[in-house]
Design a protein around this motif. Structure first.
Motif, short mmCIF file in Angstrom:
data_model
loop_
_atom_site.label_atom_id
_atom_site.label_comp_id
_atom_site.label_asym_id
_atom_site.label_seq_id
_atom_site.Cartn_x
_atom_site.Cartn_y
_atom_site.Cartn_z
N PHE A 55 38.84 37.47 38.58
CA PHE A 55 38.89 38.47 37.51
C PHE A 55 37.61 38.63 36.71
O PHE A 55 37.37 39.68 36.13
CB PHE A 55 40.04 38.14 36.55
CG PHE A 55 41.39 38.25 37.19
CD1 PHE A 55 42.00 39.47 37.36
CD2 PHE A 55 42.04 37.11 37.65
CE1 PHE A 55 43.24 39.58 37.97
CE2 PHE A 55 43.28 37.20 38.27
CZ PHE A 55 43.88 38.44 38.42
N ASP A 60 38.21 40.64 31.00
CA ASP A 60 38.63 41.28 32.26
C ASP A 60 40.05 40.86 32.63
O ASP A 60 40.83 41.67 33.15
CB ASP A 60 37.68 40.90 33.39
CG ASP A 60 36.29 41.47 33.20
OD1 ASP A 60 36.18 42.59 32.65
OD2 ASP A 60 35.31 40.81 33.59
N ARG A 63 42.46 42.72 30.43
CA ARG A 63 42.56 44.10 30.89
C ARG A 63 43.45 44.20 32.13
O ARG A 63 44.26 45.14 32.26
CB ARG A 63 41.16 44.64 31.19
CG ARG A 63 41.15 46.11 31.57
CD ARG A 63 39.75 46.64 31.77
NE ARG A 63 39.07 46.87 30.49
CZ ARG A 63 38.12 46.10 29.99
NH1 ARG A 63 37.71 45.03 30.65
NH2 ARG A 63 37.56 46.38 28.84
#
Length: 218
Positions: A55, A60, A63
């Motif tokens: 990731f 991130d 998200r």
């Protein structure tokens, strides 16, 4: 070819395990109280750098967790907006903001962590911006908000913005608190997520339709 497919399946399973684990740990302990290493270990990954590999940064990862829920919430909201049509009833418009979330939470079974995850993310300004960006990318959410605004033409813009913030906070934390109570078995005021949505919509209807008291400017 078969080996490549097997590796792809394994990578997908690993990603899902990391997402499930991170969502739970972030919901229960807070985003910055949990390291990527802890997520990797709790997800059963021998490589402690698995989160970074799959990731990237913690932002991130946040998200990615948000994105996998937003798709389903979007589908529900589109259905509700279609059913609402051109209505100018404020309740129907508020329902299009509330019920996509509660219906999605109901569909996840029990226990769930998504609402508490969102509440934890909301405490960090940078991470909260990620959630806002994802939300604003939703065509159905923009349509739902625009429909509500059309129903309240007499509401001043600054009051509308203020009450919009209040409404988001109420939805976020009411859902998170109910999710926590369900997980802990402490009991909730409403029997189902659908009933909870009704109560939440009632409260928000009062918020949006409350009188506006003029204030003195200094």
């Amino acid at each position: 070819m078969a080996g490549r497919a097997a590796r792809a399946d394994q990578a997908s399973a690993t990603r899902e395990a990391i997402l499930d684990t991170a969502e739970r740990l972030f919901a229960e302990q807070g985003v910055y109280a949990v390291s990527n290493r802890q997520v990797s270990e709790a997800a059963g990954q021998g490589n402690n750098a698995a989160v970074g590999y799959h990731f990237g940064t913690k932002a991130d990862l946040v998200r990615a967790i948000a994105a996998r829920h937003f798709e389903r919430i979007e589908e529900i909201r589109v259905r509700l907006l279609t059913a609402a049509g051109d209505t100018d009833a404020v309740r129907d418009r508020v329902d299009c903001l509330v019920r996509p979330i509660t219906e999605h939470l109901a569909s996840l079974g029990s226990p769930t962590w998504y609402a508490r995850f969102c509440a934890q993310v909301a405490t960090d300004p940078a991470l909260y911006e990620i959630m806002v960006e994802e939300s604003l990318a939703s065509p159905s959410l923009r349509e739902a908000v625009a429909g509500l605004v059309r129903c309240l033409p007499e509401l001043p813009a600054d009051v509308r913005a203020e009450r919009g913030q209040m409404a988001r906070t109420l939805i976020l934390h009411t859902c998170a608190e109910r999710e926590r109570a369900l997980a802990e078995g402490t009991g909730t005021p409403r029997a189902t997520w659908s009933d909870a949505a009704t109560g939440l919509t009632d409260a928000l209807l009062g918020l949006w339709l409350a009188p506006v008291t003029a204030t003195r400017r200094s």
